[in-house]
Design a protein around this motif. Structure first.
Motif, PDB file in Angstrom:
ATOM      1  N   TRP A  13      -5.952  -8.840   2.510  1.00 42.60           N
ATOM      2  CA  TRP A  13      -4.680  -8.824   1.794  1.00 42.60           C
ATOM      3  C   TRP A  13      -4.070  -7.427   1.770  1.00 42.60           C
ATOM      4  CZ3 TRP A  13      -5.982 -12.137  -3.199  1.00 42.60           C
ATOM      5  CH2 TRP A  13      -6.202 -13.455  -2.800  1.00 42.60           C
ATOM      6  N   PHE A  14      -4.916  -6.426   1.786  1.00 43.01           N
ATOM      7  CA  PHE A  14      -4.456  -5.038   1.741  1.00 43.01           C
ATOM      8  C   PHE A  14      -5.165  -4.239   2.826  1.00 43.01           C
ATOM      9  CE2 PHE A  14      -4.496  -6.762  -2.571  1.00 43.01           C
ATOM     10  CZ  PHE A  14      -3.181  -6.555  -2.971  1.00 43.01           C
ATOM     11  N   LYS A  15      -4.598  -3.059   3.142  1.00 42.52           N
ATOM     12  CA  LYS A  15      -5.269  -2.152   4.059  1.00 42.52           C
ATOM     13  C   LYS A  15      -6.353  -1.387   3.307  1.00 42.52           C
ATOM     14  CE  LYS A  15      -1.427  -1.401   7.270  1.00 42.52           C
ATOM     15  NZ  LYS A  15      -0.538  -0.380   7.895  1.00 42.52           N
ATOM     16  N   ALA A  16      -7.452  -1.141   4.012  1.00 44.55           N
ATOM     17  CA  ALA A  16      -8.578  -0.469   3.373  1.00 44.55           C
ATOM     18  C   ALA A  16      -8.287   1.001   3.103  1.00 44.55           C
ATOM     19  CB  ALA A  16      -9.825  -0.600   4.244  1.00 44.55           C
ATOM     20  N   THR A  17      -7.513   1.625   3.960  1.00 43.85           N
ATOM     21  CA  THR A  17      -7.222   3.055   3.807  1.00 43.85           C
ATOM     22  C   THR A  17      -5.765   3.327   4.128  1.00 43.85           C
ATOM     23  OG1 THR A  17      -7.852   3.506   6.110  1.00 43.85           O
ATOM     24  CG2 THR A  17      -9.580   3.727   4.428  1.00 43.85           C
ATOM     25  N   GLY A  18      -5.327   4.553   3.779  1.00 42.67           N
ATOM     26  CA  GLY A  18      -3.983   4.980   4.136  1.00 42.67           C
ATOM     27  C   GLY A  18      -2.998   4.887   2.986  1.00 42.67           C
ATOM     28  N   TYR A  19      -1.867   5.573   3.160  1.00 45.80           N
ATOM     29  CA  TYR A  19      -0.830   5.621   2.131  1.00 45.80           C
ATOM     30  C   TYR A  19       0.533   5.587   2.802  1.00 45.80           C
ATOM     31  CZ  TYR A  19       2.132   7.425  -1.628  1.00 45.80           C
ATOM     32  OH  TYR A  19       3.122   7.589  -2.568  1.00 45.80           O
ATOM     33  N   ILE A  20       1.422   4.768   2.251  1.00 43.94           N
ATOM     34  CA  ILE A  20       2.800   4.675   2.749  1.00 43.94           C
ATOM     35  C   ILE A  20       3.736   5.170   1.641  1.00 43.94           C
ATOM     36  CG2 ILE A  20       4.615   3.130   3.564  1.00 43.94           C
ATOM     37  CD1 ILE A  20       2.447   1.265   4.610  1.00 43.94           C
ATOM     38  N   PRO A  21       4.516   6.215   1.896  1.00 44.66           N
ATOM     39  CA  PRO A  21       5.437   6.723   0.859  1.00 44.66           C
ATOM     40  C   PRO A  21       6.440   5.661   0.437  1.00 44.66           C
ATOM     41  CG  PRO A  21       5.217   8.301   2.667  1.00 44.66           C
ATOM     42  CD  PRO A  21       4.560   7.027   3.122  1.00 44.66           C
ATOM     43  N   ILE A  22       6.818   5.728  -0.830  1.00 46.93           N
ATOM     44  CA  ILE A  22       7.767   4.746  -1.361  1.00 46.93           C
ATOM     45  C   ILE A  22       9.132   4.880  -0.709  1.00 46.93           C
ATOM     46  CG2 ILE A  22       8.548   6.197  -3.272  1.00 46.93           C
ATOM     47  CD1 ILE A  22       8.557   3.668  -5.012  1.00 46.93           C
ATOM     48  N   THR A  23       9.429   6.088  -0.192  1.00 50.02           N
ATOM     49  CA  THR A  23      10.710   6.301   0.471  1.00 50.02           C
ATOM     50  C   THR A  23      10.791   5.580   1.813  1.00 50.02           C
ATOM     51  OG1 THR A  23       9.805   8.364   1.372  1.00 50.02           O
ATOM     52  CG2 THR A  23      11.126   8.522  -0.642  1.00 50.02           C
ATOM     53  N   GLU A  24       9.643   5.279   2.404  1.00 51.16           N
ATOM     54  CA  GLU A  24       9.630   4.567   3.678  1.00 51.16           C
ATOM     55  C   GLU A  24       9.665   3.053   3.478  1.00 51.16           C
ATOM     56  OE1 GLU A  24       6.428   5.750   6.178  1.00 51.16           O
ATOM     57  OE2 GLU A  24       6.940   7.889   6.126  1.00 51.16           O
ATOM     58  N   SER A  25       8.860   2.566   2.565  1.00 50.67           N
ATOM     59  CA  SER A  25       8.794   1.120   2.318  1.00 50.67           C
ATOM     60  C   SER A  25       8.207   0.876   0.937  1.00 50.67           C
ATOM     61  CB  SER A  25       7.941   0.435   3.386  1.00 50.67           C
ATOM     62  OG  SER A  25       7.678  -0.913   3.040  1.00 50.67           O
ATOM     63  N   PHE A  26       8.964   0.206   0.081  1.00 52.13           N
ATOM     64  CA  PHE A  26       8.457  -0.070  -1.267  1.00 52.13           C
ATOM     65  C   PHE A  26       7.279  -1.025  -1.218  1.00 52.13           C
ATOM     66  CE2 PHE A  26       8.346  -2.770  -5.055  1.00 52.13           C
ATOM     67  CZ  PHE A  26       8.153  -1.795  -6.026  1.00 52.13           C
ATOM     68  N   THR A  27       7.399  -2.084  -0.421  1.00 49.90           N
ATOM     69  CA  THR A  27       6.298  -3.047  -0.334  1.00 49.90           C
ATOM     70  C   THR A  27       5.060  -2.409   0.296  1.00 49.90           C
ATOM     71  OG1 THR A  27       7.188  -3.862   1.773  1.00 49.90           O
ATOM     72  CG2 THR A  27       7.817  -5.048  -0.241  1.00 49.90           C
ATOM     73  N   GLY A  28       5.277  -1.541   1.292  1.00 57.79           N
ATOM     74  CA  GLY A  28       4.158  -0.841   1.905  1.00 57.79           C
ATOM     75  C   GLY A  28       3.488   0.107   0.930  1.00 57.79           C
ATOM     76  N   TRP A  29       4.316   0.815   0.135  1.00 56.38           N
ATOM     77  CA  TRP A  29       3.765   1.712  -0.895  1.00 56.38           C
ATOM     78  C   TRP A  29       2.975   0.922  -1.925  1.00 56.38           C
ATOM     79  CZ3 TRP A  29       5.174   1.412  -6.115  1.00 56.38           C
ATOM     80  CH2 TRP A  29       4.633   2.406  -6.935  1.00 56.38           C
ATOM     81  N   LEU A  30       3.541  -0.197  -2.367  1.00 55.41           N
ATOM     82  CA  LEU A  30       2.864  -1.017  -3.375  1.00 55.41           C
ATOM     83  C   LEU A  30       1.545  -1.545  -2.844  1.00 55.41           C
ATOM     84  CD1 LEU A  30       3.218  -2.191  -6.223  1.00 55.41           C
ATOM     85  CD2 LEU A  30       4.257  -4.216  -5.179  1.00 55.41           C
ATOM     86  N   SER A  31       1.520  -1.930  -1.577  1.00 58.22           N
ATOM     87  CA  SER A  31       0.292  -2.428  -0.977  1.00 58.22           C
ATOM     88  C   SER A  31      -0.768  -1.337  -0.866  1.00 58.22           C
ATOM     89  CB  SER A  31       0.596  -2.998   0.411  1.00 58.22           C
ATOM     90  OG  SER A  31      -0.585  -3.410   1.063  1.00 58.22           O
ATOM     91  N   SER A  32      -0.329  -0.089  -0.619  1.00 55.27           N
ATOM     92  CA  SER A  32      -1.291   1.000  -0.423  1.00 55.27           C
ATOM     93  C   SER A  32      -1.858   1.531  -1.736  1.00 55.27           C
ATOM     94  CB  SER A  32      -0.637   2.142   0.365  1.00 55.27           C
ATOM     95  OG  SER A  32       0.447   2.708  -0.362  1.00 55.27           O
TER      96      SER A  32
END
Length: 313
Positions: free
Chosen positions: A160-179
């Motif tokens: 459901w989620f990625k095990a590692t890594g971080y996506i800035p909220i400025t790039e993608s809100f859903t990606g940030w929330l998932s990270s």
């Protein structure tokens, strides 16, 4: 209220100065061996002397601190001894990562803890017992162990989620929330346990006071008495423990960031400590101190809004 805020800010500025002076003294106290630790034990004496002079470590400690302080007041925290990057630049990209986790954990734990604490205080019996058991488990299970199990279940097995890594909220809100979801979940259990116990105890104490019986005798609904009056009076101690939890979460983020490979302040702290990169370590000390002071000021203002007597303390 303005006088109260000014007093708190001035006290924070003095405390920040004391923290920076003590930290600088401790980090640079053994400056004679700093160059050797950087170069390694096999370095020649000439190379050690040369690097010591290059870094300015041969100057008196007071002079070194004064130069650092005057530069820091202008926003210049120096450069890393290893990659030459400005410390302020290194911190700016990592503070947002750590604060995303810590603030998210604080909000989640505060909401859940208030719900559980009030529920336990109002219902008692089996509900209270269940909340107590959950709180004990939250205290007992280490955060890093929870993090590992969350990765195993939700990242590796369920994907459901990625095990590692971080996506800035400025790039993608859903990606940030998932990270940040799993790191926040890993840190939240212990924080929920601590705050729930405080809310429960404060609510039980508040609901046993005479004014609560008076309000009920006047015909106010149970929800109005609990949420409008008792919870307001129980909020002060809960806010205090929440501030302590926030500060503790900054330390807990070091481990969680390592588990989830997040490029936050915790990861930078480990790297700087291993490399003995003192300028970066000083920058981290200042950043942590400023964050803690801001949080304490915010909690003080919230407590002053709940209890006017706090403004006179």
């Amino acid at each position: 209220m303005l006088t109260f805020i000014i007093r708190r800010i001035l006290a924070g500025v003095v405390l920040l100065f004391v923290i920076s002076a003590l930290s600088f003294g401790l980090l640079y106290l053994d400056s004679a061996n700093v160059a050797r630790r950087i170069l390694g034990q096999n370095a020649t004496p000439e190379a050690v002397v040369q690097l010591t002079e290059k870094l300015g470590l041969n100057r008196p400690l007071v002079v070194q601190y004064w130069d650092w302080l005057t530069n820091a007041l202008t926003g210049d925290l120096g450069r890393s001894w290893f990659n030459g990057q400005l410390v302020s630049v290194s911190l700016s990209g990592r503070i947002a990562v750590t604060l995303s986790i810590v603030i998210g954990t604080t909000l989640v734990s505060a909401i859940i803890a208030v719900i559980l604490g009030v529920l336990a205080a109002r219902r008692g019996g089996a509900v209270d017992g269940t909340v107590q058991v959950v709180s004990v488990l939250g205290f007992a299970i280490p955060g890093f162990l929870i993090a590992l199990y969350l990765v195993l279940i939700f990242a590796i097995n369920l994907q459901w989620f990625k095990a590692t890594g971080y996506i800035p909220i400025t790039e993608s809100f859903t990606g940030w929330l998932s990270s940040v979801t799993l790191p926040i979940a890993a840190l939240s259990l212990g924080a929920i346990a601590a705050v729930t116990q405080q809310v429960r105890g404060s609510m039980i104490d508040a609901m046993s006071r005479d004014y609560v019986r008076t309000l009920r005798a006047r015909g106010l609904s149970s929800n109005s008495v609990v949420y409008k009056h008792a919870l307001r009076n129980a909020g002060g101690p809960a806010l205090a423990i929440l501030a302590v939890q926030f500060i503790g979460l900054l330390g807990g983020a070091v481990i969680v960031e390592q588990v989830f490979a997040l490029p936050g302040m915790g990861q930078l702290t480990v790297q700087a400590g291993v490399q003995n990169d003192i300028p970066v370590m000083m920058g981290l000390v200042v950043a942590y101190a400023v964050i803690v002071l801001i949080i304490n000021l915010t909690i003080d203002l919230a407590q002053a809004a709940l209890n006017p007597k706090v403004r006179l303390s």
